[in-house]
Design an enzyme around this catalytic site. Sequence first.
Site: not given
Length: 669
Positions: A371, A400, A402, A424-425, A427, A471
């Site tokens: 992303e 979006l 994952e 991106q994280f 988490d 995050h």
Amino acid sequence: MSVETAAVAERPADRPPLLEQYRLMTLIRRFEDRATELFKQGVIFGTAHSCVGQEAIAAGAAGVMRDTDYLVGHHRSHGHLIAAGADLRKMMAEMFGKRTGYCRGLGGSMHIADLSLDILGCNGIVGAGIPHACGAALTAKLRGTGQAAVAFFGDGAAGQGAVHEGMNLAATWALPVVFICENNQFALSADWRAQRAVEDLADRASGYGMAGEIVDGNDLLAVEDAVADALAQAREGHGPTFLELKTFRRMQHSMRANLPDVRDPRLVEEWEAKDPLPRLARLLRDRGELDDDRVEAVLREVEHDVELAIELALADEDASAEELLPAVLGPQRRYPAPAAETERKLGFVAAVREALELELEADPSVILIGEDIGKVGGLFRATEGLYERYGAERIRDTPLTESGFVGCGIGAALTGLRPVVELQFSDFAGVAFDQIMNQAAKLRFMMGGAPSIPLVIRMVSGGGVRLGAQHSQSLEALFAHIPGLVVAMPSTPYDAKGLLSAAIRGDNPVIFLEQKLLFFGEPAPVPAERYGIELGVGRVAREGTDVTVVALGALVPHALRAARELEAEGVSVEVVDPRTLVPLDIALIAGSVAKTHRLVVAHEAVQFCGFGAEIAAHVAQHCFWDLDAPVVRVGAAAHPIPYQKDLEVATLPGPAEIVAAVQSLFLSG
Ligand SMILES: Cc1ncc(C[n+]2csc(CCOP(=O)(O)OP(=O)(O)O)c2C)c(N)n1
């Protein structure tokens, strides 16, 4: 002339002769019937799912697919496999748990794959294969091979997130995929009529922006036509199609048949009359191509084939324990050290970016997926400028999704690309966890240790920038606990570049953790050339003689600072940075403890069940006589990362906690 007879007249000449299709469907049925008997006799165990009643779908689809098209199956895929040319003996051997089985007895019925036939595997997780088909189709599209992917799934699977995500991704990227939903009306006990609010599942196609069609799945000719049209659309660049093939599961959900059959007997009876095999037989008889003698002859032929497969497979050797560990991960590669020392300095993120750029440059099969990685260059700018240089095909901004794009990366990795996926994280791994835990980590093993899965999943990890509980986590122990994943956790720009390069060039799925606090570290020397660091080889970050501190990721600079403070107190600290948690360089740690006789393990993650426990337990068990003091761990308290600044700072362990831990060893020593 009946409708079906008319359809035969128009049937293209390049399709397999109808009698051959009849034979194939009879073979599938015989295989399933015998497998069911063998299950009841305890020769096949665990679970296996019969596709009796659905043979027209397998034969019809295979009849119009090219040999080179990718096939992604599901848990009820014996028919798809046989129709695609899979070896009956290897299939039986797999179900018998033999080492000659397709997966050397490590996978079982639900995981049979034959990459030499472009069969990318089946799945025990309902719906999970759909994103893999997208990845295979992406490979075909990027390489311009003209191949398409065909993915089978059930009406129950149609409700799964991975299916929705995969379909949206395929439609968005106009991937050459045909999604074949075998609506056999029941997902275990769940009647499809009670599982959706749309009239037909194919109605959802328009919601994804793809063509959808409802097909009589028990009519071989209709299946062939629908799949052929969808494949043609896919090959012409018009993207995916959602085919809903109405059919009926004639048998119980699984061969175990240990649950009550809740289906209305009238419905069962109604669909018995629509069985695709007698239906095709009637058509062939009407055309004068089949009579009782021919039926007998076909039966004898398929019985012979199936019995021979069973006999040979039964005589094969059982799966052996020696196969287990080598099947988990492929061997790690070694790399020469960079030619020269350098004065050039880079920050952590710039080093990551440089590794990505060098690998993109060196190998056209490397692609990036994630992303906001394109024009924006990633949330933390690790892909800055790469979109401009390598274009939208290789630097792929995703919706979006994952689970969808991690799964897509798996499919692409299975078919020859080297995808680097960015979460991106870390988490967000939660929403892609099945693809990480059950798919990326296990496919190689479940397929008998054969395929490489060269997939890197980069994740920004850890706290320190006030992003709150969702995050900021350090989840390395979670990943390290799953056999089949390499887990890298670099602490310097030099290591970040070398380990990432090795991860991309290697043959295993790698979780590559980039801890946020390291992004703010001082730039450090990084050679400009392309180099790799063998995954599984740690380093001594600082030599010392009195105590070993094994620190992970962002705790390495903290440990070095603590070491400098402790030096003033006359304590000599050796700092060991394992660099990868899987494989773990336990010899390096044990060697250091043998020298210093004391050990502190430090990580940013929650201490309870953290990775430090593994190191501590190993040293306590195997290095007990080297120790002069108990092993001490440093980690975060067992609560989520708080938002408020002082609270977050207090939660994350730093140099002070390491200093205190080291001092405690000398007090107790
Ligand atoms: C994610 C997941 N949920 C539940 C199951 C248990 N399970 C195995 S098969 C099955 C039914 C699947 O139904 P469907 O997709 O319609 O395929 P069918 O079995 O009818 O061929 C279920 C619930 C599973 N294996 N995976």
